[in-house]
Design a protein around this motif. Structure first.
Motif, PDB file in Angstrom:
ATOM      1  N   UNK A 157       0.687  -1.243   0.027  1.00 55.32           N
ATOM      2  CA  UNK A 157      -0.128  -0.039   0.010  1.00 55.32           C
ATOM      3  C   UNK A 157       0.745   1.456   0.140  1.00 55.32           C
ATOM      4  N   UNK A 158       0.442   2.415  -0.947  1.00 57.33           N
ATOM      5  CA  UNK A 158       1.274   3.306  -0.805  1.00 57.33           C
ATOM      6  C   UNK A 158       1.393   4.172   0.512  1.00 57.33           C
ATOM      7  N   UNK A 159       2.711   4.354   0.863  1.00 59.93           N
ATOM      8  CA  UNK A 159       2.903   5.074   2.197  1.00 59.93           C
ATOM      9  C   UNK A 159       4.183   5.395   2.234  1.00 59.93           C
ATOM     10  N   UNK A 160       4.570   6.660   2.951  1.00 63.21           N
ATOM     11  CA  UNK A 160       6.166   7.071   3.226  1.00 63.21           C
ATOM     12  C   UNK A 160       7.182   6.021   2.927  1.00 63.21           C
ATOM     13  N   UNK A 161       6.889   4.851   4.022  1.00 63.48           N
ATOM     14  CA  UNK A 161       7.846   3.871   3.889  1.00 63.48           C
ATOM     15  C   UNK A 161       8.003   2.990   2.587  1.00 63.48           C
ATOM     16  N   UNK A 162       6.987   3.042   1.615  1.00 64.82           N
ATOM     17  CA  UNK A 162       7.105   2.112   0.729  1.00 64.82           C
ATOM     18  C   UNK A 162       7.865   3.267  -0.488  1.00 64.82           C
ATOM     19  N   UNK A 163       7.732   4.500  -0.431  1.00 68.24           N
ATOM     20  CA  UNK A 163       8.429   5.500  -1.371  1.00 68.24           C
ATOM     21  C   UNK A 163       9.752   5.387  -1.047  1.00 68.24           C
ATOM     22  N   UNK A 164      10.099   5.282   0.444  1.00 68.89           N
ATOM     23  CA  UNK A 164      11.678   5.209   0.895  1.00 68.89           C
ATOM     24  C   UNK A 164      12.291   3.912   0.393  1.00 68.89           C
ATOM     25  N   UNK A 165      11.631   2.871   0.639  1.00 65.51           N
ATOM     26  CA  UNK A 165      11.996   1.539   0.386  1.00 65.51           C
ATOM     27  C   UNK A 165      12.261   1.305  -1.297  1.00 65.51           C
ATOM     28  N   UNK A 166      11.425   1.837  -2.095  1.00 63.00           N
ATOM     29  CA  UNK A 166      11.429   1.946  -3.621  1.00 63.00           C
ATOM     30  C   UNK A 166      12.787   2.700  -3.978  1.00 63.00           C
ATOM     31  N   UNK A 167      12.811   3.811  -3.276  1.00 66.49           N
ATOM     32  CA  UNK A 167      14.085   5.003  -3.862  1.00 66.49           C
ATOM     33  C   UNK A 167      15.371   4.559  -3.184  1.00 66.49           C
ATOM     34  N   UNK A 168      15.287   3.496  -2.255  1.00 62.34           N
ATOM     35  CA  UNK A 168      16.576   2.981  -1.959  1.00 62.34           C
ATOM     36  C   UNK A 168      17.318   2.322  -3.019  1.00 62.34           C
ATOM     37  N   UNK A 169      16.500   1.967  -4.025  1.00 60.16           N
ATOM     38  CA  UNK A 169      16.954   0.887  -5.076  1.00 60.16           C
ATOM     39  C   UNK A 169      17.294   1.968  -6.066  1.00 60.16           C
ATOM     40  N   UNK A 170      17.216   3.115  -6.188  1.00 53.92           N
ATOM     41  CA  UNK A 170      17.462   4.357  -7.351  1.00 53.92           C
ATOM     42  C   UNK A 170      19.045   5.036  -6.843  1.00 53.92           C
ATOM     43  N   UNK A 171      19.545   4.993  -7.736  1.00 53.28           N
ATOM     44  CA  UNK A 171      20.835   5.459  -7.252  1.00 53.28           C
ATOM     45  C   UNK A 171      20.514   7.174  -7.842  1.00 53.28           C
ATOM     46  N   UNK A 172      21.172   7.992  -7.089  1.00 55.56           N
ATOM     47  CA  UNK A 172      21.121   9.503  -7.420  1.00 55.56           C
ATOM     48  C   UNK A 172      22.689  10.166  -6.862  1.00 55.56           C
ATOM     49  N   UNK A 173      22.724  11.060  -7.823  1.00 50.25           N
ATOM     50  CA  UNK A 173      23.961  12.040  -7.688  1.00 50.25           C
ATOM     51  C   UNK A 173      23.629  12.606  -6.349  1.00 50.25           C
ATOM     52  N   UNK A 174      24.802  13.145  -5.622  1.00 51.72           N
ATOM     53  CA  UNK A 174      24.873  13.841  -4.499  1.00 51.72           C
ATOM     54  C   UNK A 174      25.099  15.349  -4.769  1.00 51.72           C
TER      55      UNK A 174
END
Length: 168
Positions: A12-29
């Motif tokens: 279910x969509x929730x802040x925890x889901x968003x954080x979990x999915x975006x842990x898989x997304x590499x991003x520049x700093x």
């Protein structure tokens, strides 16, 4: 609708889901800075190129961030692309209550009075064009007015909840 074969059960969509999915997304700093009564800054992984003409960038900033009150009024911001050896600098600007512009931080005032960090891969000074409400954040859109890509080097990346370097 049913889950596709090989996929787990949808969450279910929730802040925890968003954080979990975006842990898989590499991003520049990047580190975003601004000047108010004193310099402020924070580590961002939400930096984006928006348009080439005019040259626009965007980034997100939490309205509960200690930097937000200054960014809410700032006319200009500094955008610093960090290099692979700058994990400690990224951590300093990410840590709540840290002395971000203390003696261990190499910085000076740049164009428009914006605090500029030394030794970064590249930097920009941008004029704030818009602040758009987005949940508990604001999306800042800014137009590039000055910059220097001359430092060069390999970027610092954020992935799986930690700062890392690109692999060859």
């Amino acid at each position: 609708m049913t889950a596709s074969p090989g996929l787990g059960t949808p969450a279910t969509a929730a802040p925890g889901l968003l954080r979990s999915v975006f842990r898989q997304h590499a991003a520049g700093v990047a580190v975003i800075t601004a000047s108010g009564p004193g310099p402020v800054g924070f580590t961002a992984t939400s930096l984006n190129s928006v348009a080439a003409e005019p040259p626009l960038i965007s980034f997100g900033v939490g309205t509960s961030s200690s930097s937000w009150p200054v960014l809410a009024e700032a006319q200009h911001v500094g955008v610093h692309i960090l290099g692979e050896g700058q994990q400690e600098l990224a951590a300093t600007f990410a840590r709540s209550g840290a002395d971000r512009f203390g003696p261990s931080t190499d910085w000076c005032r740049g164009p428009e009075g914006v605090p500029l960090l030394g030794g970064v891969v590249a930097w920009l000074v941008c004029r704030v064009a818009a602040r758009i409400p987005a949940g508990d954040h604001r999306i800042v859109i800014a137009e590039v007015v000055a910059g220097d890509p001359s430092e060069g080097g390999r970027p610092l990346v954020y992935h799986q909840g930690r700062f890392t370097a690109l692999r060859d």
